[in-house]
Design a protein around this motif. Structure first.
Motif, PDB file in Angstrom:
ATOM      1  N   ARG A  14       0.790  -1.096  -0.051  1.00 16.41           N
ATOM      2  CA  ARG A  14      -0.026   0.052   0.069  1.00 16.41           C
ATOM      3  C   ARG A  14       0.860   1.175  -0.015  1.00 16.41           C
ATOM      4  O   ARG A  14       0.705   2.105  -0.868  1.00 16.41           O
ATOM      5  N   ARG A  15       1.963   1.248   0.883  1.00 16.78           N
ATOM      6  CA  ARG A  15       2.696   2.340   0.928  1.00 16.78           C
ATOM      7  C   ARG A  15       3.509   2.520  -0.487  1.00 16.78           C
ATOM      8  O   ARG A  15       3.830   3.691  -0.706  1.00 16.78           O
ATOM      9  N   PHE A  16       4.148   1.366  -1.055  1.00 19.14           N
ATOM     10  CA  PHE A  16       4.740   1.455  -2.269  1.00 19.14           C
ATOM     11  C   PHE A  16       3.869   2.239  -3.148  1.00 19.14           C
ATOM     12  O   PHE A  16       4.256   3.030  -3.887  1.00 19.14           O
ATOM     13  N   ASP A  18       1.157   4.320  -2.962  1.00 18.88           N
ATOM     14  CA  ASP A  18       0.941   5.449  -2.666  1.00 18.88           C
ATOM     15  C   ASP A  18       2.228   6.415  -2.835  1.00 18.88           C
ATOM     16  O   ASP A  18       1.781   7.392  -3.582  1.00 18.88           O
ATOM     17  N   LYS A  19       3.345   5.880  -2.478  1.00 20.57           N
ATOM     18  CA  LYS A  19       4.511   6.692  -3.000  1.00 20.57           C
ATOM     19  C   LYS A  19       4.774   6.965  -4.359  1.00 20.57           C
ATOM     20  O   LYS A  19       5.318   7.779  -4.838  1.00 20.57           O
ATOM     21  N   THR A  20       4.759   5.772  -4.917  1.00 19.12           N
ATOM     22  CA  THR A  20       4.877   5.797  -6.561  1.00 19.12           C
ATOM     23  C   THR A  20       4.037   6.651  -7.143  1.00 19.12           C
ATOM     24  O   THR A  20       4.230   7.368  -8.069  1.00 19.12           O
ATOM     25  N   GLU A  22       2.787   9.383  -6.020  1.00 19.12           N
ATOM     26  CA  GLU A  22       3.180  10.863  -5.482  1.00 19.12           C
ATOM     27  C   GLU A  22       4.590  11.160  -6.710  1.00 19.12           C
ATOM     28  O   GLU A  22       4.372  12.238  -7.058  1.00 19.12           O
ATOM     29  N   ILE A  23       5.334  10.224  -6.731  1.00 21.79           N
ATOM     30  CA  ILE A  23       6.653  10.623  -7.362  1.00 21.79           C
ATOM     31  C   ILE A  23       6.719  10.477  -8.750  1.00 21.79           C
ATOM     32  O   ILE A  23       7.894  10.863  -9.553  1.00 21.79           O
ATOM     33  N   THR A  24       5.592   9.709  -9.476  1.00 25.58           N
ATOM     34  CA  THR A  24       5.780   9.460 -10.856  1.00 25.58           C
ATOM     35  C   THR A  24       4.916  10.362 -11.719  1.00 25.58           C
ATOM     36  O   THR A  24       3.954  10.819 -11.106  1.00 25.58           O
ATOM     37  N   HIS A  47      -5.384   1.317  -6.358  1.00 26.47           N
ATOM     38  CA  HIS A  47      -4.714   2.423  -6.986  1.00 26.47           C
ATOM     39  C   HIS A  47      -5.164   2.375  -8.442  1.00 26.47           C
ATOM     40  O   HIS A  47      -4.487   1.981  -9.272  1.00 26.47           O
TER      41      HIS A  47
END
Length: 71
Positions: A14-16, A18-20, A22-24, A47
């Motif tokens: 889930r965190r992976f 979420d962060k991916t 945000e940064i892509t 997602h």
């Protein structure tokens, strides 16, 4: 896998995602190597900004997942 372990793995993915997200940039390609097909596909459902482009078997349960960020 024990229940607590399963929760930790689920939380990691889930965190992976979420962060991916945000940064892509839109249309970005993401490559993930995983043995957790069920959890990875669950996070894909949650997602919706990502779509599975291709799933490539490696060895055993390991697979490469090629994902694309919609947009």
């Amino acid at each position: 896998m024990e229940h607590k372990e399963r929760e930790e793995v689920d939380q990691f993915y889930r965190r992976f995602f979420d962060k991916t997200g945000e940064i892509t940039a839109d249309q970005a390609m993401v490559f993930a190597l995983s043995t957790e097909e069920g959890i990875l596909k669950k996070q894909l459902r949650l997602h919706e900004e990502f779509q599975l482009v291709r799933q490539i078997p490696m060895r055993g349960r390991e697979q490469i997942y090629i994902l694309k960020k919609r947009g």
